[in-house]
Design a protein around this motif. Sequence first.
Motif, mmCIF file in Angstrom:
data_model
loop_
_atom_site.group_PDB
_atom_site.id
_atom_site.type_symbol
_atom_site.label_atom_id
_atom_site.label_comp_id
_atom_site.label_asym_id
_atom_site.label_seq_id
_atom_site.Cartn_x
_atom_site.Cartn_y
_atom_site.Cartn_z
ATOM 1 N N GLU A 19 0.823 -1.209 0.000
ATOM 2 C CA GLU A 19 0.000 0.000 0.000
ATOM 3 C C GLU A 19 0.857 1.260 0.000
ATOM 4 O OE1 GLU A 19 -2.958 -0.289 3.149
ATOM 5 O OE2 GLU A 19 -4.359 -1.052 1.628
ATOM 6 N N ARG A 20 1.957 1.245 0.738
ATOM 7 C CA ARG A 20 2.851 2.403 0.728
ATOM 8 C C ARG A 20 3.446 2.632 -0.664
ATOM 9 N NH1 ARG A 20 4.179 0.398 5.971
ATOM 10 N NH2 ARG A 20 5.957 -0.775 5.154
ATOM 11 N N ALA A 21 3.573 1.544 -1.430
ATOM 12 C CA ALA A 21 4.082 1.654 -2.804
ATOM 13 C C ALA A 21 2.990 2.047 -3.791
ATOM 14 C CB ALA A 21 4.717 0.328 -3.233
ATOM 15 N N GLY A 22 1.757 2.249 -3.295
ATOM 16 C CA GLY A 22 0.668 2.714 -4.143
ATOM 17 C C GLY A 22 -0.246 1.636 -4.687
ATOM 18 N N MET A 23 -0.034 0.383 -4.284
ATOM 19 C CA MET A 23 -0.860 -0.725 -4.761
ATOM 20 C C MET A 23 -2.081 -0.918 -3.859
ATOM 21 S SD MET A 23 2.174 -3.517 -5.346
ATOM 22 C CE MET A 23 3.744 -3.036 -6.064
ATOM 23 N N ARG A 24 -3.073 -1.636 -4.353
ATOM 24 C CA ARG A 24 -4.132 -2.151 -3.509
ATOM 25 C C ARG A 24 -3.661 -3.490 -2.942
ATOM 26 N NH1 ARG A 24 -8.278 -1.229 -8.377
ATOM 27 N NH2 ARG A 24 -6.286 -1.488 -9.452
ATOM 28 N N ALA A 25 -4.040 -3.780 -1.706
ATOM 29 C CA ALA A 25 -3.546 -4.996 -1.057
ATOM 30 C C ALA A 25 -4.697 -5.820 -0.508
ATOM 31 C CB ALA A 25 -2.574 -4.643 0.065
ATOM 32 N N LEU A 26 -4.518 -7.127 -0.559
ATOM 33 C CA LEU A 26 -5.532 -8.082 -0.136
ATOM 34 C C LEU A 26 -4.841 -9.211 0.604
ATOM 35 C CD1 LEU A 26 -8.513 -9.120 -0.388
ATOM 36 C CD2 LEU A 26 -7.821 -10.159 -2.553
ATOM 37 N N ARG A 27 -5.292 -9.497 1.814
ATOM 38 C CA ARG A 27 -4.693 -10.583 2.579
ATOM 39 C C ARG A 27 -5.316 -11.908 2.180
ATOM 40 N NH1 ARG A 27 -5.603 -13.544 7.305
ATOM 41 N NH2 ARG A 27 -3.681 -14.211 8.329
ATOM 42 N N VAL A 28 -4.472 -12.923 2.026
ATOM 43 C CA VAL A 28 -4.905 -14.297 1.771
ATOM 44 C C VAL A 28 -4.638 -15.094 3.040
ATOM 45 C CG1 VAL A 28 -4.558 -16.353 0.353
ATOM 46 C CG2 VAL A 28 -4.328 -14.075 -0.676
ATOM 47 N N THR A 29 -5.655 -15.789 3.541
ATOM 48 C CA THR A 29 -5.465 -16.604 4.729
ATOM 49 C C THR A 29 -4.292 -17.549 4.523
ATOM 50 O OG1 THR A 29 -7.821 -16.498 5.256
ATOM 51 C CG2 THR A 29 -6.562 -18.274 6.283
ATOM 52 N N ARG A 30 -3.424 -17.638 5.510
ATOM 53 C CA ARG A 30 -2.153 -18.337 5.340
ATOM 54 C C ARG A 30 -2.335 -19.793 4.907
ATOM 55 N NH1 ARG A 30 0.495 -16.581 9.648
ATOM 56 N NH2 ARG A 30 1.129 -14.864 8.310
ATOM 57 N N ARG A 31 -1.776 -20.107 3.767
ATOM 58 C CA ARG A 31 -1.815 -21.494 3.273
ATOM 59 C C ARG A 31 -0.877 -22.342 4.132
ATOM 60 N NH1 ARG A 31 -3.568 -23.772 -1.576
ATOM 61 N NH2 ARG A 31 -4.091 -21.676 -2.317
ATOM 62 N N GLY A 32 -1.371 -23.461 4.566
ATOM 63 C CA GLY A 32 -0.620 -24.305 5.477
ATOM 64 C C GLY A 32 -1.073 -24.158 6.917
ATOM 65 N N GLY A 33 -1.965 -23.183 7.173
ATOM 66 C CA GLY A 33 -2.522 -23.019 8.504
ATOM 67 C C GLY A 33 -1.783 -22.009 9.353
ATOM 68 N N PRO A 34 -2.371 -21.656 10.490
ATOM 69 C CA PRO A 34 -1.806 -20.596 11.335
ATOM 70 C C PRO A 34 -0.493 -20.960 12.010
ATOM 71 C CG PRO A 34 -3.670 -21.643 12.428
ATOM 72 C CD PRO A 34 -3.628 -22.181 11.031
ATOM 73 N N THR A 35 -0.124 -22.256 12.010
ATOM 74 C CA THR A 35 1.135 -22.663 12.653
ATOM 75 C C THR A 35 2.335 -22.521 11.723
ATOM 76 O OG1 THR A 35 0.807 -24.983 12.013
ATOM 77 C CG2 THR A 35 -0.073 -24.294 14.158
ATOM 78 N N GLY A 36 2.106 -22.128 10.485
ATOM 79 C CA GLY A 36 3.203 -21.953 9.543
ATOM 80 C C GLY A 36 4.155 -20.865 10.014
ATOM 81 N N LEU A 37 5.437 -21.080 9.786
ATOM 82 C CA LEU A 37 6.442 -20.109 10.203
ATOM 83 C C LEU A 37 6.334 -18.847 9.350
ATOM 84 C CD1 LEU A 37 9.516 -22.499 10.567
ATOM 85 C CD2 LEU A 37 8.107 -21.548 12.411
ATOM 86 N N VAL A 38 6.434 -17.699 10.009
ATOM 87 C CA VAL A 38 6.340 -16.433 9.300
ATOM 88 C C VAL A 38 7.242 -15.426 10.004
ATOM 89 C CG1 VAL A 38 4.340 -15.659 10.643
ATOM 90 C CG2 VAL A 38 4.750 -14.693 8.363
ATOM 91 N N PHE A 39 7.837 -14.529 9.234
ATOM 92 C CA PHE A 39 8.737 -13.528 9.775
ATOM 93 C C PHE A 39 8.158 -12.138 9.536
ATOM 94 C CE2 PHE A 39 11.245 -17.225 8.716
ATOM 95 C CZ PHE A 39 12.060 -17.391 9.818
ATOM 96 N N GLY A 40 8.155 -11.304 10.568
ATOM 97 C CA GLY A 40 7.783 -9.905 10.408
ATOM 98 C C GLY A 40 6.333 -9.651 10.094
ATOM 99 N N GLU A 41 5.427 -10.492 10.604
ATOM 100 C CA GLU A 41 4.011 -10.274 10.339
ATOM 101 C C GLU A 41 3.506 -9.080 11.130
ATOM 102 O OE1 GLU A 41 -0.060 -12.928 10.072
ATOM 103 O OE2 GLU A 41 1.431 -13.459 11.580
ATOM 104 N N ALA A 42 2.673 -8.247 10.496
ATOM 105 C CA ALA A 42 2.069 -7.093 11.157
ATOM 106 C C ALA A 42 0.553 -7.214 11.100
ATOM 107 C CB ALA A 42 2.515 -5.798 10.477
ATOM 108 N N GLN A 43 -0.115 -6.569 12.031
ATOM 109 C CA GLN A 43 -1.574 -6.613 12.072
ATOM 110 C C GLN A 43 -2.157 -6.013 10.808
ATOM 111 O OE1 GLN A 43 -3.214 -4.756 15.536
ATOM 112 N NE2 GLN A 43 -5.310 -5.390 15.101
ATOM 113 N N TRP A 44 -3.237 -6.613 10.328
ATOM 114 C CA TRP A 44 -3.879 -6.153 9.097
ATOM 115 C C TRP A 44 -5.367 -6.005 9.352
ATOM 116 C CZ3 TRP A 44 -3.155 -3.897 4.671
ATOM 117 C CH2 TRP A 44 -4.060 -4.055 3.616
ATOM 118 N N SER A 45 -5.922 -4.833 9.075
ATOM 119 C CA SER A 45 -7.341 -4.581 9.296
ATOM 120 C C SER A 45 -8.122 -4.516 7.993
ATOM 121 C CB SER A 45 -7.521 -3.265 10.063
ATOM 122 O OG SER A 45 -6.979 -2.181 9.327
ATOM 123 N N GLY A 46 -7.453 -4.805 6.886
ATOM 124 C CA GLY A 46 -8.107 -4.748 5.590
ATOM 125 C C GLY A 46 -8.775 -6.053 5.214
ATOM 126 N N ARG A 47 -9.079 -6.185 3.954
ATOM 127 C CA ARG A 47 -9.822 -7.333 3.441
ATOM 128 C C ARG A 47 -8.989 -8.611 3.437
ATOM 129 N NH1 ARG A 47 -15.298 -6.686 3.484
ATOM 130 N NH2 ARG A 47 -15.856 -4.633 2.702
#
Length: 269
Positions: free
Chosen positions: A223-251
Amino acid sequence: MRCPPASTDLATRLVSPRTKAANDGMPNACSLWGPVAVESHPTFVIFDLFGTLVPAPASSERRAAAAQLAWAMRVPMAVAETALSGSWRARHDGQLRSASVVAMHFIERCGASPARTNEVEAVLARLAHHRLQADRALLQALKELRQGGIRLAVLSDASPDVAEAWDHSELASHFDVAVFSCWAGAVKPDRRLFQRVLAKLGAEAGQVLYCGDGGGDELAGAERAGMRALRVTRRGGPTGLVFGEAQWSGRTIPAVEALPSLLDGWGAR
């Protein structure tokens, strides 16, 4: 699935999929998206890779990878596991630019014999090939997007072994452009990554929809780069390893497989 009130800013920037979905046994589109305003149809979609197109690795998968590397180097499992977890940034931000260099890095950090380098590199290649396996339904969704005139790109925080394996994966043929952090010299949400993929696509930011599971603060970065952004529920489930995740209030949508229907209905009230 998280869905904010229709009055939120982002809700005015995405258009609902077919509104009669409830009639064919699927959840009503309005219950997923709410009423939204018409906006220009995106002509480009940029996808994250891990957690979006293929599963984010679980802790058990990370341990299994460390076990294979330990066997290849003939070192204790704990030594290989420490080297693997401790090298994430170096493998992803351009410090190590090829799989062979990554293999030598592991050899040095683990105090293994240099004679094992080729064996370690073979393990890395095998693991990368496995990680890039994609579901049939996802490949079909990508095919439908391209048939609908959408140009596709992937933008991934990835190590060189994955980047080198990409062209031999089933995913590669569905994409016009692929940008990997290890070769771009930065990790998400560095603006240079988003600028690099836009340049390769020949796209303006306003023409692009960015889709990802949220790792690396990628959605806000897009979004800061000017794009529209859409979150996809994490493939592999919520236990998948992820780095630097931030809260998202969008779609959020449940999976990439839902995207063709969304874009089919883009612009419909």
